[in-house]
Write an enzyme that holds these catalytic residues in place. Structure first.
Site, PDB file in Angstrom:
ATOM      1  N   ASP A   1     -81.503   2.519 -32.790  1.00 42.99           N
ATOM      2  CA  ASP A   1     -80.936   3.668 -32.094  1.00 42.99           C
ATOM      3  C   ASP A   1     -81.448   3.734 -30.666  1.00 42.99           C
ATOM      4  O   ASP A   1     -82.329   2.968 -30.266  1.00 42.99           O
ATOM      5  CB  ASP A   1     -81.255   4.971 -32.839  1.00 42.99           C
ATOM      6  CG  ASP A   1     -82.670   5.017 -33.396  1.00 42.99           C
ATOM      7  OD1 ASP A   1     -83.578   4.467 -32.752  1.00 42.99           O
ATOM      8  OD2 ASP A   1     -82.875   5.592 -34.479  1.00 42.99           O
TER       9      ASP A   1
ATOM     10  N   ASP B   1     -86.526  15.570 -42.112  1.00 39.80           N
ATOM     11  CA  ASP B   1     -85.296  16.106 -42.695  1.00 39.80           C
ATOM     12  C   ASP B   1     -84.489  15.025 -43.424  1.00 39.80           C
ATOM     13  O   ASP B   1     -83.333  15.252 -43.787  1.00 39.80           O
ATOM     14  CB  ASP B   1     -84.435  16.779 -41.628  1.00 39.80           C
ATOM     15  CG  ASP B   1     -83.999  15.829 -40.513  1.00 39.80           C
ATOM     16  OD1 ASP B   1     -84.325  14.618 -40.581  1.00 39.80           O
ATOM     17  OD2 ASP B   1     -83.334  16.298 -39.570  1.00 39.80           O
TER      18      ASP B   1
ATOM     19  N   HIS C   1     -83.591  11.992 -42.252  1.00 37.78           N
ATOM     20  CA  HIS C   1     -82.738  11.095 -41.489  1.00 37.78           C
ATOM     21  C   HIS C   1     -83.334   9.696 -41.422  1.00 37.78           C
ATOM     22  O   HIS C   1     -84.559   9.520 -41.467  1.00 37.78           O
ATOM     23  CB  HIS C   1     -82.447  11.644 -40.084  1.00 37.78           C
ATOM     24  CG  HIS C   1     -83.598  11.605 -39.130  1.00 37.78           C
ATOM     25  ND1 HIS C   1     -84.269  12.733 -38.711  1.00 37.78           N
ATOM     26  CD2 HIS C   1     -84.193  10.568 -38.474  1.00 37.78           C
ATOM     27  CE1 HIS C   1     -85.209  12.393 -37.850  1.00 37.78           C
ATOM     28  NE2 HIS C   1     -85.194  11.087 -37.695  1.00 37.78           N
TER      29      HIS C   1
ATOM     30  N   GLU D   1     -78.494  12.247 -38.850  1.00 38.91           N
ATOM     31  CA  GLU D   1     -79.002  13.561 -39.206  1.00 38.91           C
ATOM     32  C   GLU D   1     -78.315  14.086 -40.473  1.00 38.91           C
ATOM     33  O   GLU D   1     -77.276  13.563 -40.896  1.00 38.91           O
ATOM     34  CB  GLU D   1     -78.767  14.529 -38.045  1.00 38.91           C
ATOM     35  CG  GLU D   1     -79.464  14.136 -36.738  1.00 38.91           C
ATOM     36  CD  GLU D   1     -80.943  14.441 -36.721  1.00 38.91           C
ATOM     37  OE1 GLU D   1     -81.584  14.450 -37.802  1.00 38.91           O
ATOM     38  OE2 GLU D   1     -81.493  14.671 -35.628  1.00 38.91           O
TER      39      GLU D   1
END
Length: 261
Positions: free
Chosen positions: A67, A136, A138, A143
């Protein structure tokens, strides 16, 4: 999914480096998927040490990063292309231009994402993908709510992710970009072997969902339950919420010598 619980980050780094080294030995032209963040740092340190000692070589290998932030200047220290250069590429013997990342400065981001997918395919696909996991759930910057079949694309970062990553920007959450380009969950799932690393109590809930929870877009990493070859490397803190923790330890202790990760 193989869950391996180890004593500390150094042990995780050694086990993961063993897997990378074994891959490079049997396939010197291997394609590696490279993650940034704190999770793989011990692995990169160990790989750099072994490369310096002449134990492994990346000279014929290629790499693709997961990313990239959108809009950070080319010379920004937290641009992931610069981070991976500092953490790994400059410390080993990758050939020039052998490692490529998504283009967060492209004028046509959708076209750049399509080109990135094509480049991975042209290289023959990723042999071993390294991953961390967010608090979370990811992976990459996929996400919660991400399509489980998604491919490389632009994403908006959640407030939680920007808060978590503020430590890399002097503690200033507002300095963390709001957008990124990330490999999609479908892209990650196309790798032949996925190795995910998680350490610390803050990752325990995400690890619980990853390993023992239901597959859900709300916890994107859970898609890895459908992958045929996933290795999860944990320390005790990250494993603290796993219900089958004793079984995972027993399984790894009793693993046949001939069976690799």
């Amino acid at each position: 999914m193989e869950v391996v619980i180890l004593s500390d980050t150094e042990a995780i780094g050694a086990v993961a480096a063993d897997a990378v080294g074994a891959l490079l030995t049997r396939k010197p032209t291997a394609v590696l998927g490279l993650a940034t963040g704190s999770s793989p740092l011990a692995i990169y340190d160990e790989l750099a040490r072994r490369c310096s000692a002449g134990q492994i070589s990346f000279a014929r290998a290629r790499g693709f990063t997961l990313d990239e932030y959108v809009g950070l200047s080319a010379d920004h220290p937290q641009r992931y292309r610069n981070v991976i250069d500092a953490e790994l590429v400059s410390r080993v013997d990758f050939a020039s231009e052998a490692v490529r990342g998504p283009d967060g400065l492209a004028t046509d981001i959708p076209a750049a994402c399509t080109a990135y997918e094509a480049a991975i395919a042209a290289a023959g696909g990723v042999d071993l993908q390294l991953l961390g996991i967010g608090t979370d759930g990811h992976i990459g910057f996929n996400e919660p709510g991400s399509s489980l079949a998604s491919r490389t694309r632009i994403k908006t970062l959640t407030l939680q992710t920007r808060t978590d990553n503020a430590r890399f920007f002097g503690g200033d959450r507002d300095a963390v970009p709001t957008h990124c380009v990330t490999q999609g969950l479908g892209t990650i799932m196309a790798a032949r072997h996925v190795m995910l690393i998680a350490t610390g109590r803050a990752k325990a809930e995400a690890v619980h969902h990853l390993v023992e929870g239901a597959v859900s877009a709300m916890w994107p990493a859970t898609i890895l339950q459908h992958h045929p070859h996933v290795t999860v490397l944990l320390d005790a803190d990250a494993a603290r919420r796993l219900q089958l923790v004793d079984y995972y330890r027993e399984t790894y202790r009793g693993k046949p010598d001939w069976q690799d990760l």
